[in-house]
Design a protein around this motif. Sequence first.
Motif, PDB file in Angstrom:
ATOM      1  N   GLY A  83       0.789  -1.224   0.000  1.00  0.00           N
ATOM      2  CA  GLY A  83       0.000   0.000   0.000  1.00  0.00           C
ATOM      3  C   GLY A  83       0.822   1.275   0.000  1.00  0.00           C
ATOM      4  N   GLN A  84       2.132   1.133  -0.086  1.00  0.00           N
ATOM      5  CA  GLN A  84       3.000   2.315  -0.169  1.00  0.00           C
ATOM      6  C   GLN A  84       4.368   1.910  -0.714  1.00  0.00           C
ATOM      7  N   VAL A  85       5.143   2.910  -1.058  1.00  0.00           N
ATOM      8  CA  VAL A  85       6.527   2.676  -1.469  1.00  0.00           C
ATOM      9  C   VAL A  85       7.315   2.227  -0.234  1.00  0.00           C
ATOM     10  N   SER A  86       8.099   1.157  -0.365  1.00  0.00           N
ATOM     11  CA  SER A  86       8.806   0.603   0.795  1.00  0.00           C
ATOM     12  C   SER A  86      10.094   1.346   1.120  1.00  0.00           C
ATOM     13  N   TYR A  87      10.875   1.647   0.067  1.00  0.00           N
ATOM     14  CA  TYR A  87      12.258   2.120   0.258  1.00  0.00           C
ATOM     15  C   TYR A  87      12.389   3.599  -0.064  1.00  0.00           C
ATOM     16  N   HIS A  88      13.356   4.218   0.584  1.00  0.00           N
ATOM     17  CA  HIS A  88      13.644   5.626   0.280  1.00  0.00           C
ATOM     18  C   HIS A  88      14.506   5.763  -0.967  1.00  0.00           C
ATOM     19  N   TYR A  89      15.344   4.743  -1.173  1.00  0.00           N
ATOM     20  CA  TYR A  89      16.221   4.759  -2.347  1.00  0.00           C
ATOM     21  C   TYR A  89      16.276   3.378  -2.980  1.00  0.00           C
ATOM     22  N   VAL A  90      16.335   3.382  -4.302  1.00  0.00           N
ATOM     23  CA  VAL A  90      16.593   2.149  -5.041  1.00  0.00           C
ATOM     24  C   VAL A  90      17.807   2.411  -5.929  1.00  0.00           C
ATOM     25  N   ILE A  91      18.761   1.483  -5.888  1.00  0.00           N
ATOM     26  CA  ILE A  91      19.982   1.616  -6.683  1.00  0.00           C
ATOM     27  C   ILE A  91      19.941   0.588  -7.818  1.00  0.00           C
ATOM     28  N   GLU A  92      19.873   1.089  -9.026  1.00  0.00           N
ATOM     29  CA  GLU A  92      19.784   0.210 -10.198  1.00  0.00           C
ATOM     30  C   GLU A  92      21.157  -0.358 -10.572  1.00  0.00           C
ATOM     31  N   LEU A  93      21.161  -1.286 -11.522  1.00  0.00           N
ATOM     32  CA  LEU A  93      22.399  -1.987 -11.892  1.00  0.00           C
ATOM     33  C   LEU A  93      23.510  -1.043 -12.336  1.00  0.00           C
ATOM     34  N   ASP A  94      23.122   0.045 -12.979  1.00  0.00           N
ATOM     35  CA  ASP A  94      24.135   0.986 -13.480  1.00  0.00           C
ATOM     36  C   ASP A  94      24.643   1.932 -12.392  1.00  0.00           C
ATOM     37  N   GLY A  95      24.189   1.726 -11.151  1.00  0.00           N
ATOM     38  CA  GLY A  95      24.646   2.557 -10.048  1.00  0.00           C
ATOM     39  C   GLY A  95      23.837   3.831  -9.873  1.00  0.00           C
ATOM     40  N   SER A  96      22.822   4.025 -10.687  1.00  0.00           N
ATOM     41  CA  SER A  96      22.001   5.227 -10.519  1.00  0.00           C
ATOM     42  C   SER A  96      21.137   5.067  -9.264  1.00  0.00           C
ATOM     43  N   VAL A  97      21.109   6.147  -8.483  1.00  0.00           N
ATOM     44  CA  VAL A  97      20.383   6.154  -7.212  1.00  0.00           C
ATOM     45  C   VAL A  97      19.068   6.893  -7.421  1.00  0.00           C
ATOM     46  N   HIS A  98      17.965   6.212  -7.161  1.00  0.00           N
ATOM     47  CA  HIS A  98      16.644   6.796  -7.366  1.00  0.00           C
ATOM     48  C   HIS A  98      16.001   7.053  -6.010  1.00  0.00           C
ATOM     49  N   ALA A  99      15.681   8.312  -5.746  1.00  0.00           N
ATOM     50  CA  ALA A  99      14.993   8.674  -4.498  1.00  0.00           C
ATOM     51  C   ALA A  99      13.516   8.362  -4.696  1.00  0.00           C
ATOM     52  N   THR A 100      13.083   7.221  -4.194  1.00  0.00           N
ATOM     53  CA  THR A 100      11.735   6.727  -4.450  1.00  0.00           C
ATOM     54  C   THR A 100      10.730   7.234  -3.414  1.00  0.00           C
ATOM     55  N   LEU A 101      11.247   7.658  -2.247  1.00  0.00           N
ATOM     56  CA  LEU A 101      10.377   8.170  -1.177  1.00  0.00           C
ATOM     57  C   LEU A 101      11.172   9.237  -0.425  1.00  0.00           C
ATOM     58  N   PRO A 102      10.586  10.430  -0.210  1.00  0.00           N
ATOM     59  CA  PRO A 102      11.339  11.450   0.541  1.00  0.00           C
ATOM     60  C   PRO A 102      11.711  10.921   1.931  1.00  0.00           C
ATOM     61  N   ASP A 103      12.915  11.247   2.406  1.00  0.00           N
ATOM     62  CA  ASP A 103      13.342  10.691   3.700  1.00  0.00           C
ATOM     63  C   ASP A 103      12.721  11.419   4.897  1.00  0.00           C
ATOM     64  N   THR A 104      11.648  12.141   4.643  1.00  0.00           N
ATOM     65  CA  THR A 104      10.849  12.709   5.732  1.00  0.00           C
ATOM     66  C   THR A 104       9.625  11.831   6.010  1.00  0.00           C
ATOM     67  N   PHE A 105       9.380  10.867   5.115  1.00  0.00           N
ATOM     68  CA  PHE A 105       8.242   9.952   5.285  1.00  0.00           C
ATOM     69  C   PHE A 105       8.712   8.568   5.696  1.00  0.00           C
ATOM     70  N   LYS A 106       7.899   7.914   6.481  1.00  0.00           N
ATOM     71  CA  LYS A 106       8.207   6.563   6.924  1.00  0.00           C
ATOM     72  C   LYS A 106       8.054   5.582   5.766  1.00  0.00           C
ATOM     73  N   GLY A 107       9.049   4.704   5.623  1.00  0.00           N
ATOM     74  CA  GLY A 107       8.973   3.660   4.622  1.00  0.00           C
ATOM     75  C   GLY A 107       8.305   2.424   5.191  1.00  0.00           C
ATOM     76  N   ALA A 108       8.411   1.313   4.457  1.00  0.00           N
ATOM     77  CA  ALA A 108       7.837   0.040   4.904  1.00  0.00           C
ATOM     78  C   ALA A 108       8.811  -1.050   4.483  1.00  0.00           C
ATOM     79  N   HIS A 109       9.914  -1.170   5.234  1.00  0.00           N
ATOM     80  CA  HIS A 109      10.976  -2.091   4.793  1.00  0.00           C
ATOM     81  C   HIS A 109      11.519  -2.993   5.884  1.00  0.00           C
ATOM     82  N   VAL A 110      11.295  -2.659   7.170  1.00  0.00           N
ATOM     83  CA  VAL A 110      11.669  -3.561   8.264  1.00  0.00           C
ATOM     84  C   VAL A 110      10.442  -3.684   9.161  1.00  0.00           C
TER      85      VAL A 110
END
Length: 140
Positions: free
Chosen positions: A37-64
């Motif tokens: 029901g929400q984006v889990s991670y704040h960042y996703v790092i793709e194979l090419d090393g590009s870092v994607h900010a998927t969720l602002p780090d002011t919001f709670k994720g859902a990963h642990v």
Amino acid sequence: MPPLGPIRFLTIHCAATPEGRDVPAEKISAWDTARFGQVSYHYVIELDGSVHATLPDTFKGAHVGGANTGNVGVCYVGGVDKAGKPKDTRTPAQSAALRKLVETYRARIPDLIVRGHRDWPGVAKACPSFDVAAWLAQAA
Ligand SMILES: [Zn+2]
């Protein structure tokens, strides 16, 4: 979405996608939204090393489970071999990007605790398929 709260932890995950499969960050966010029901991670790092900010780090994720307050979640694409077994599949570009991201947060939050998903109590998973403490102890 609830606020993250003061940052105390950074937790590293893998997407559990097969080695070499180039999965875009948007796809991982879409999977998580469908499942949690929400984006889990704040960042996703793709194979090419590009870092994607998927969720602002002011919001709670859902990963642990039960430990997302103050916890920044970072996920690299990969983490299992072609048979689905846990494997550190990070490309050199992903490892370098991950280290840089960790260092950026450590500069901001000197007492930041960095760990792998599996290092949290009660987690019976291999995620992120490598020993975070040992990797951090290595010279860059
Ligand atoms: Zn994980």
